[in-house]
Design a protein around this motif. Structure first.
Motif, short mmCIF file in Angstrom:
data_model
loop_
_atom_site.label_atom_id
_atom_site.label_comp_id
_atom_site.label_asym_id
_atom_site.label_seq_id
_atom_site.Cartn_x
_atom_site.Cartn_y
_atom_site.Cartn_z
N THR A 170 0.86 -1.18 0.00
CA THR A 170 0.00 0.00 0.00
C THR A 170 0.90 1.23 0.00
OG1 THR A 170 -1.72 -1.15 1.24
CG2 THR A 170 -1.81 1.26 1.23
N MET A 171 0.68 2.12 -0.97
CA MET A 171 1.46 3.34 -1.07
C MET A 171 0.56 4.56 -0.95
SD MET A 171 4.58 2.81 -3.72
CE MET A 171 5.35 4.22 -2.95
N GLU A 172 1.12 5.61 -0.39
CA GLU A 172 0.43 6.90 -0.33
C GLU A 172 0.87 7.74 -1.53
OE1 GLU A 172 -0.29 10.74 2.66
OE2 GLU A 172 1.13 9.15 3.21
N PHE A 173 -0.13 8.37 -2.18
CA PHE A 173 0.12 9.23 -3.34
C PHE A 173 -0.44 10.62 -3.07
CE2 PHE A 173 0.22 4.95 -4.95
CZ PHE A 173 1.15 4.96 -5.97
N ASP A 174 0.17 11.62 -3.69
CA ASP A 174 -0.36 12.98 -3.52
C ASP A 174 -1.48 13.24 -4.52
OD1 ASP A 174 0.76 13.64 -6.00
OD2 ASP A 174 2.53 14.60 -5.13
N ASP A 175 -2.04 14.45 -4.47
CA ASP A 175 -3.18 14.79 -5.33
C ASP A 175 -2.87 14.65 -6.81
OD1 ASP A 175 -4.97 15.27 -3.34
OD2 ASP A 175 -4.60 17.42 -3.21
N ASN A 176 -1.60 14.80 -7.16
CA ASN A 176 -1.19 14.73 -8.57
C ASN A 176 -0.83 13.31 -9.01
OD1 ASN A 176 -1.41 17.58 -9.11
ND2 ASN A 176 0.43 17.86 -7.85
N GLY A 177 -0.99 12.34 -8.10
CA GLY A 177 -0.72 10.96 -8.44
C GLY A 177 0.73 10.54 -8.30
N ALA A 312 8.06 7.93 -24.97
CA ALA A 312 8.24 9.01 -25.94
C ALA A 312 7.95 10.38 -25.34
CB ALA A 312 7.35 8.77 -27.15
N ASP A 313 7.61 10.41 -24.06
CA ASP A 313 7.30 11.64 -23.32
C ASP A 313 6.07 12.35 -23.88
OD1 ASP A 313 7.97 13.14 -21.07
OD2 ASP A 313 8.99 14.67 -22.25
N ILE A 314 5.15 11.56 -24.38
CA ILE A 314 3.86 12.11 -24.82
C ILE A 314 3.00 12.44 -23.61
CG2 ILE A 314 1.79 11.66 -26.20
CD1 ILE A 314 4.46 11.92 -27.80
N CYS A 315 3.14 11.64 -22.55
CA CYS A 315 2.31 11.79 -21.37
C CYS A 315 3.00 11.14 -20.19
CB CYS A 315 0.93 11.16 -21.61
SG CYS A 315 1.01 9.46 -22.22
N GLU A 316 2.47 11.37 -18.99
CA GLU A 316 3.02 10.75 -17.77
C GLU A 316 2.54 9.31 -17.62
OE1 GLU A 316 4.99 12.00 -15.11
OE2 GLU A 316 5.51 13.59 -16.52
N ALA A 317 1.35 9.02 -18.10
CA ALA A 317 0.79 7.66 -18.06
C ALA A 317 -0.20 7.51 -19.20
CB ALA A 317 0.10 7.39 -16.71
N ALA A 318 -0.38 6.26 -19.62
CA ALA A 318 -1.31 6.00 -20.72
C ALA A 318 -2.02 4.68 -20.51
CB ALA A 318 -0.56 5.97 -22.06
N GLU A 319 -3.28 4.67 -20.90
CA GLU A 319 -4.08 3.44 -20.92
C GLU A 319 -4.59 3.24 -22.33
OE1 GLU A 319 -7.19 1.92 -17.81
OE2 GLU A 319 -8.26 3.14 -19.29
N ARG A 337 -6.16 6.65 -23.63
CA ARG A 337 -6.44 7.67 -22.61
C ARG A 337 -5.12 8.06 -21.97
NH1 ARG A 337 -6.83 7.87 -17.21
NH2 ARG A 337 -6.57 5.60 -17.01
N THR A 338 -4.79 9.33 -22.04
CA THR A 338 -3.52 9.81 -21.49
C THR A 338 -3.74 10.52 -20.16
OG1 THR A 338 -3.65 11.91 -22.67
CG2 THR A 338 -2.51 10.08 -23.77
N GLU A 339 -2.70 10.51 -19.35
CA GLU A 339 -2.67 11.28 -18.10
C GLU A 339 -1.52 12.28 -18.18
OE1 GLU A 339 -2.44 8.64 -14.74
OE2 GLU A 339 -3.91 7.24 -15.59
N LYS A 340 -1.84 13.55 -17.88
CA LYS A 340 -0.83 14.62 -17.94
C LYS A 340 -0.18 14.65 -19.31
CE LYS A 340 0.13 14.37 -12.97
NZ LYS A 340 -0.73 13.20 -12.69
N CYS A 341 -1.01 14.76 -20.35
CA CYS A 341 -0.53 14.79 -21.73
C CYS A 341 0.34 16.03 -21.96
CB CYS A 341 -1.72 14.79 -22.68
SG CYS A 341 -1.26 14.54 -24.40
N LYS A 342 1.43 15.85 -22.69
CA LYS A 342 2.40 16.93 -22.89
C LYS A 342 2.38 17.50 -24.31
CE LYS A 342 5.46 14.97 -19.38
NZ LYS A 342 6.86 14.55 -19.05
N ILE A 343 1.45 17.07 -25.13
CA ILE A 343 1.38 17.57 -26.50
C ILE A 343 0.00 18.16 -26.75
CG2 ILE A 343 3.08 15.90 -27.32
CD1 ILE A 343 0.73 14.31 -28.52
N ASP A 344 -0.09 18.96 -27.79
CA ASP A 344 -1.34 19.65 -28.11
C ASP A 344 -2.20 18.79 -29.03
OD1 ASP A 344 -3.27 21.59 -28.18
OD2 ASP A 344 -2.31 22.73 -29.80
N LYS A 345 -2.55 17.62 -28.53
CA LYS A 345 -3.43 16.72 -29.27
C LYS A 345 -4.38 16.04 -28.29
CE LYS A 345 -0.95 15.52 -33.50
NZ LYS A 345 -0.04 16.65 -33.51
N SER A 346 -5.59 15.81 -28.74
CA SER A 346 -6.58 15.15 -27.89
C SER A 346 -6.33 13.64 -27.87
CB SER A 346 -7.99 15.41 -28.43
OG SER A 346 -8.18 14.76 -29.68
#
Length: 422
Positions: A170-177, A312-319, A337-346
């Motif tokens: 069990t790990m504790e995470f902050d609001d930003n994951g 590829a640094d597109i996002c912090e996490a991806a599903e 589905r991306t998390e914290k996406c770093k590019i200007d694409k949906s």
């Protein structure tokens, strides 16, 4: 406000994992003789019994009993007191041929038109929490039981250990994951009765049990956890430095274990096999299935896409979700589905580009990852994802061949994704 997330793992000696390994060992032996085999092999283990059943279409002949006993022996069930051991357990088979109704949708005159072996949806996930792009709780949980198994095979280190064990983190995470700390570690390990009571009184039995548990907990603290911690970079090691709660065999002694303690079934640890509960799961199991079953092959493909997107640094996490119709080659659905996406694409735009870059037909997936090679037995314990790609020598039709393992973990599409998305 912080939150807590928990993942678990189980050892190679857990009864469900015994079943998975037997099923995948049979699959590997079949593929060595006939790479075009179709296999859906299930295993059930309990006290003194290993039952193998399923549907197999192959030109190969394999000795199911011999394969099962070799797997059970390798894991460590070699003592009669386990009440399930390689030499004395019964091995029964109930195998029939794959349904021709299914086969007609899979095998085609044009191999590239091969249809999916079943309908369903499969998911892949990746995150920057670890160097292998796995969620940290399940990664630590895997390493705990994998290292415990290594220790068990080292004579004299923790000599009382038996094959069955489980872990939970069990790990504790902050609001930003982002991880803050390890909150709780649970380790339950089967063990021999290595301290006997002085006399047969309830008080002496409790005293002996307490002494055994104290010894096991001390060894977990001083041997196991430092070894696991040392496998990580400093950025992760710091999470072990706080005063996390540790529970070792919290119900008391754990002498009755393995298939004698609980029945085991192939495919009953699908969350352990994947991401420890992070992301979604389509419900399909992996072990014992050849790659025409998209439950397995498309789950590997989805992981490959997700991992390369994050690397590829597109996002912090991806599903990634893939969906198929039985007998149809192209997926009926591709979703990212991306998390914290770093590019200007949906996410929809990313999904469309993923469909263009990756060949997601069963034929394309099997070819890309070499999934007709006998590489599956080692996937059946400690997770199918997050493992290090490698090579091993196998004999296919009695010819020596070097094959790649865990190919879906390669970062070979990073440049293609960067070029297309950035």
């Amino acid at each position: 406000m912080s939150y807590y997330f928990t993942s678990e793992s189980v050892s190679e000696g857990h009864p469900d994992k015994v079943s998975d390994q037997v099923s995948d060992a049979i699959l590997d032996e079949i593929l060595k003789q006939d790479p075009d085999s179709k296999c859906a092999c299930e295993t059930f283990v309990t006290t003194g019994l290993c039952l193998v059943g399923g549907e197999i279409k192959t030109k190969a002949y394999v000795d199911v009993q011999d394969i099962a006993r070799n797997v059970i022996r390798r894991i460590g069930y070699t003592k009669p007191e386990y009440k399930f051991d390689a030499d004395s357990c019964g091995v029964l088979t109930a195998i029939q041929e794959q349904s021709p109704d299914i086969n007609q949708g899979v095998d085609r005159e044009d191999p590239e038109a091969q249809g999916a072996g079943d309908q369903g949806m499969m998911f892949g996930y990746a995150t920057k929490q670890t160097d292998n792009y796995m969620p940290l709780p399940v990664d630590i949980a895997h390493k705990l039981v994998a290292e415990l198994a290594k220790i068990r095979h080292q004579n004299g280190v923790m000599p009382y250990l038996c094959p069955d064990s489980k872990s939970q983190v069990t790990m504790e995470f902050d609001d930003n994951g982002y991880p803050i700390k390890i909150d709780t570690i649970v380790v339950s390990t089967q063990h021999e009765e290595f301290i006997k009571p002085d006399s047969e009184t309830e008080e002496n039995y409790k005293k002996a049990e307490k002494e055994m548990l104290s010894k096991i907990e001390t060894d977990i603290i001083n041997i196991l956890i430092p070894r696991v911690k040392a496998q990580y970079p400093e950025s992760v090691q710091k999470y072990f430095d706080n005063d996390f709660r540790l529970f070792v065999n919290p119900t008391g002694k754990f002498i009755i274990g393995g298939p004698h303690g609980d029945t085991g079934l192939t495919g009953r640890k699908i969350i352990v096999d994947t991401y420890g509960g992070r992301g979604a799961h389509g419900g399909g199991a992996f072990s014992g299935k050849d790659a025409s079953k998209v439950d397995r092959s498309a789950a590997y493909a989805a992981r490959h896409i997700a991992k390369n997107l994050v690397a590829a640094d597109i996002c912090e996490a991806a599903e990634v979700q893939l969906a198929y119709a039985i007998g149809v080659a192209e997926p009926v659905g591709v979703y990212v589905r991306t998390e914290k996406c770093k590019i200007d694409k949906s996410d929809a735009e990313i999904s469309d580009i993923v469909k263009e870059i990756f060949d997601l037909r069963p034929y394309g997936i099997i070819k890309r990852f070499g999934l007709k090679n006998p590489i599956f037995e080692e996937t059946a314990a400690y997770g199918h994802m997050g493992r290090k790609p490698g090579k091993k020598v196998v004999y296919i039709d009695n010819e020596r061949k070097e094959v790649e393992t865990f190919t879906w973990e390669k970062l070979d599409y990073v440049d293609k994704l960067k070029k297309a998305l950035t």
